[in-house]
Write an enzyme that holds these catalytic residues in place. Structure first.
Site, PDB file in Angstrom:
ATOM      1  N   HIS A  28       0.627  -1.058  -0.184  1.00 26.74           N
ATOM      2  CA  HIS A  28      -0.069   0.006  -0.117  1.00 26.74           C
ATOM      3  C   HIS A  28       0.789   1.165   0.048  1.00 26.74           C
ATOM      4  CE1 HIS A  28      -3.765  -2.096   0.748  1.00 26.74           C
ATOM      5  NE2 HIS A  28      -3.103  -3.099   1.224  1.00 26.74           N
ATOM      6  N   ASP A 148      -7.740   1.161  -5.218  1.00 32.82           N
ATOM      7  CA  ASP A 148      -8.531   0.496  -4.503  1.00 32.82           C
ATOM      8  C   ASP A 148      -9.820   1.132  -3.700  1.00 32.82           C
ATOM      9  OD1 ASP A 148      -7.468   1.521  -2.054  1.00 32.82           O
ATOM     10  OD2 ASP A 148      -7.540  -0.509  -0.873  1.00 32.82           O
ATOM     11  N   HIS A 209      -8.857  -7.395  -1.761  1.00 37.00           N
ATOM     12  CA  HIS A 209      -8.532  -8.063  -0.791  1.00 37.00           C
ATOM     13  C   HIS A 209      -9.730  -8.884  -0.222  1.00 37.00           C
ATOM     14  CE1 HIS A 209      -5.701  -4.866  -0.087  1.00 37.00           C
ATOM     15  NE2 HIS A 209      -5.202  -5.237   1.124  1.00 37.00           N
ATOM     16  N   GLU A 212      -8.901 -12.153   4.527  1.00 36.31           N
ATOM     17  CA  GLU A 212      -7.852 -11.460   5.510  1.00 36.31           C
ATOM     18  C   GLU A 212      -8.544 -11.675   6.808  1.00 36.31           C
ATOM     19  OE1 GLU A 212      -7.043  -7.316   5.086  1.00 36.31           O
ATOM     20  OE2 GLU A 212      -5.078  -7.716   6.129  1.00 36.31           O
ATOM     21  N   ASP A 290       2.791  -5.570   2.132  1.00 41.04           N
ATOM     22  CA  ASP A 290       1.338  -4.933   2.685  1.00 41.04           C
ATOM     23  C   ASP A 290       1.654  -3.347   3.011  1.00 41.04           C
ATOM     24  OD1 ASP A 290      -1.222  -5.010   2.521  1.00 41.04           O
ATOM     25  OD2 ASP A 290      -1.239  -6.046   4.589  1.00 41.04           O
TER      26      ASP A 290
HETATM   27  N1  LIG Z   1      -3.799  -5.166   5.386  1.00 41.53           N
HETATM   28  C1  LIG Z   1      -5.032  -4.538   4.870  1.00 41.53           C
HETATM   29  N2  LIG Z   1      -6.173  -4.856   4.639  1.00 41.53           N
HETATM   30  C2  LIG Z   1      -7.110  -4.069   4.245  1.00 41.53           C
HETATM   31  N3  LIG Z   1      -6.729  -2.760   3.682  1.00 41.53           N
HETATM   32  C3  LIG Z   1      -5.516  -2.440   3.904  1.00 41.53           C
HETATM   33  C4  LIG Z   1      -4.498  -3.068   4.487  1.00 41.53           C
HETATM   34  N4  LIG Z   1      -3.459  -2.246   4.665  1.00 41.53           N
HETATM   35  C5  LIG Z   1      -3.753  -0.932   4.072  1.00 41.53           C
HETATM   36  N5  LIG Z   1      -4.710  -1.055   3.767  1.00 41.53           N
HETATM   37  C6  LIG Z   1      -5.644   0.053   3.244  1.00 41.53           C
HETATM   38  O1  LIG Z   1      -6.619   0.617   4.296  1.00 41.53           O
HETATM   39  C7  LIG Z   1      -7.567   1.336   3.481  1.00 41.53           C
HETATM   40  C8  LIG Z   1      -8.735   1.438   4.334  1.00 41.53           C
HETATM   41  C9  LIG Z   1      -9.382   2.788   4.434  1.00 41.53           C
HETATM   42  C10 LIG Z   1     -10.744   2.656   5.146  1.00 41.53           C
HETATM   43  O2  LIG Z   1     -11.132   1.639   5.602  1.00 41.53           O
HETATM   44  C11 LIG Z   1     -11.339   4.113   5.219  1.00 41.53           C
HETATM   45  C12 LIG Z   1     -12.818   3.874   6.027  1.00 41.53           C
HETATM   46  C13 LIG Z   1     -13.552   5.146   6.092  1.00 41.53           C
HETATM   47  C14 LIG Z   1     -13.058   6.317   5.454  1.00 41.53           C
HETATM   48  C15 LIG Z   1     -11.879   6.294   4.905  1.00 41.53           C
HETATM   49  C16 LIG Z   1     -11.179   7.588   4.358  1.00 41.53           C
HETATM   50  O3  LIG Z   1     -10.054   7.627   3.916  1.00 41.53           O
HETATM   51  O4  LIG Z   1     -11.885   8.755   4.615  1.00 41.53           O
HETATM   52  C17 LIG Z   1     -10.838   5.195   4.688  1.00 41.53           C
HETATM   53  C18 LIG Z   1      -7.745   0.491   2.366  1.00 41.53           C
HETATM   54  O5  LIG Z   1      -8.591   1.147   1.292  1.00 41.53           O
HETATM   55  C19 LIG Z   1      -6.471  -0.328   2.053  1.00 41.53           C
HETATM   56  O6  LIG Z   1      -5.789   0.687   0.911  1.00 41.53           O
HETATM   57 ZN   LIG Z   2      -3.234  -5.133   1.840  1.00 40.10          ZN
END
Ligand SMILES: Nc1ncnc2c1ncn2[C@@H]1O[C@H](CCC(=O)c2cccc(C(=O)O)c2)[C@@H](O)[C@H]1O
Ligand SMILES: [Zn+2]
Length: 352
Positions: A28, A148, A209, A212, A290
């Protein structure tokens, strides 16, 4: 993959990994911000709750569960406020990949998180493309993008992400795929089908994803509803032999990120990680990092972890690296070039 479970000389394998040409398929953008970059951004934006001192940062990057990880992740997202922040981050991430002999990387970017925080979409695209071209010219590492959907942010985020990915005036040249990230619990995959339909129709590959933090049904949903060509993590596939057989038969790769799974508490310990179950079932396994600085790892360390869990020697590790090349969205010429480089490096390393 060939079976190379001889007694591994781990020290030699580590040195071999450090110089091995590699492809990284699951990493990411914001999650790759090194302590140095986070400190620099935190100093630029002192109202943030992210500590700027690298030692305090290591503590800050200790997670109680997946939800806590996402909270912390979003506090780092809040540090990226200007197109110059975006450019700096992207360019520095490429430098770090090049240091590890990564020749090709598909970087997962969440453009919705930046546009909703007020960064102009055109300026955002220009910043990542400018960094991509500079990185390729200066470090020799080829970057491609996966945009994504942050699933928990709902269908508004899905609509904005697919718009940014498919609008001819915005879609960046380096974009190859479309993904879905964030928490899985309470965020069913099938609701995103119309957005993946549009992305795939526009020529993008599908790499959500799945599995997970929830069970194997989520992986089936990603395959059936979202046209997944690779699966981010897919950890819980190990619970479903029919799913493993399906993944193996279709050559649908799993993007395995072992240390991440421990850091987010998706898996209890490394020794319980199902990577060997995947290999034994004939699934195309790729090893990835990751969010490396957040998890105190890097791609070389993930290969070392995989070598230990799978009992691999140098040839076995080289086969893993070639799996990533095979599963990548590089063109055939690009795949052949990196594979040949891996072969030549391995041959020279093992020469008497
Ligand atoms: N291991 C992981 N497994 C899954 N994802 C992972 C992982 N590592 C990193 N991510 C990233 O985390 C983001 C999550 C962002 C998110 O939930 C969110 C919710 C509400 C508002 C906003 C905002 O920006 O306002 C964002 C994902 O899009 C992804 O690119
Ligand atoms: Zn990821």
């Amino acid at each position: 993959m060939t079976d190379h479970r001889t007694e591994p000389a781990l020290r030699d394998v580590h040195a071999f990994i450090a110089g091995l040409p590699k492809a990284e398929l699951h990493v990411h953008h914001v999650g790759s911000a090194s302590p140095r970059i986070v400190s620099e951004l935190a100093a630029r934006h002192p109202d943030s709750k992210v500590p700027s001192d690298p030692e305090a940062l290591a503590d800050y990057f200790t997670f109680t569960d997946f939800a806590h990880f996402i909270d912390v992740y979003l506090s780092v997202v809040d540090l990226i406020r200007t197109p110059e922040d975006v450019r700096l981050l992207t360019y520095e991430v490429a430098r770090e990949l090049a240091r590890q002999q990564v020749r090709y990387a598909e970087l997962t970017i969440t453009p919705f998180s930046s546009t909703r925080r007020g960064i102009d979409a055109r300026a955002f695209m220009d910043a990542i493309e400018d960094a991509r071209k500079a990185a390729e010219a200066e470090f020799g590492t080829v970057l491609r993008w996966c945009f994504d959907i942050p699933g928990e942010a709902g269908l508004e985020a899905a609509e904005e992400t697919v718009r940014l990915a498919t609008d001819d005036r915005l879609r960046p040249e380096g974009l190859v795929s479309f993904g879905l990230g964030g928490p899985e619990i309470g965020v069913p995959r099938p609701q995103f089908k119309p957005y993946f339909d549009r992305a795939v129709a526009a020529g993008l590959h599908s790499v959500p994803h799945a599995g997970e933090t929830t069970g194997p049904q989520t992986v089936w949903d990603a395959l059936v509803d979202l046209h997944a060509e690779r699966i981010g993590h897919g950890t819980s596939s190990a619970q479903d032999p029919r799913l493993l057989a399906h993944l193996a038969e279709r050559r649908i790769a799993l993007e395995v990120c072992p240390t991440s799974n421990i850091a987010t508490r998706a898996v209890r310990t490394l020794d319980e990680h199902p990577i060997k179950t995947f290999v034994d079932a004939g699934v195309l396994v790729t090893v990835n990092s990751d969010d490396p600085p957040m998890f105190g790892t890097d791609l070389n360390n993930e290969y070392a972890v995989a070598a230990r869990l799978l009992g691999l020697d140098e040839r076995g590790v080289a086969d893993l690296a070639k799996n990533a090349v095979e599963a990548s969205f590089l063109d055939l010429g690009g795949k052949a070039r990196i594979s040949a480089e891996i072969d030549a490096y391995t041959k020279a390393w093992l020469a008497p």
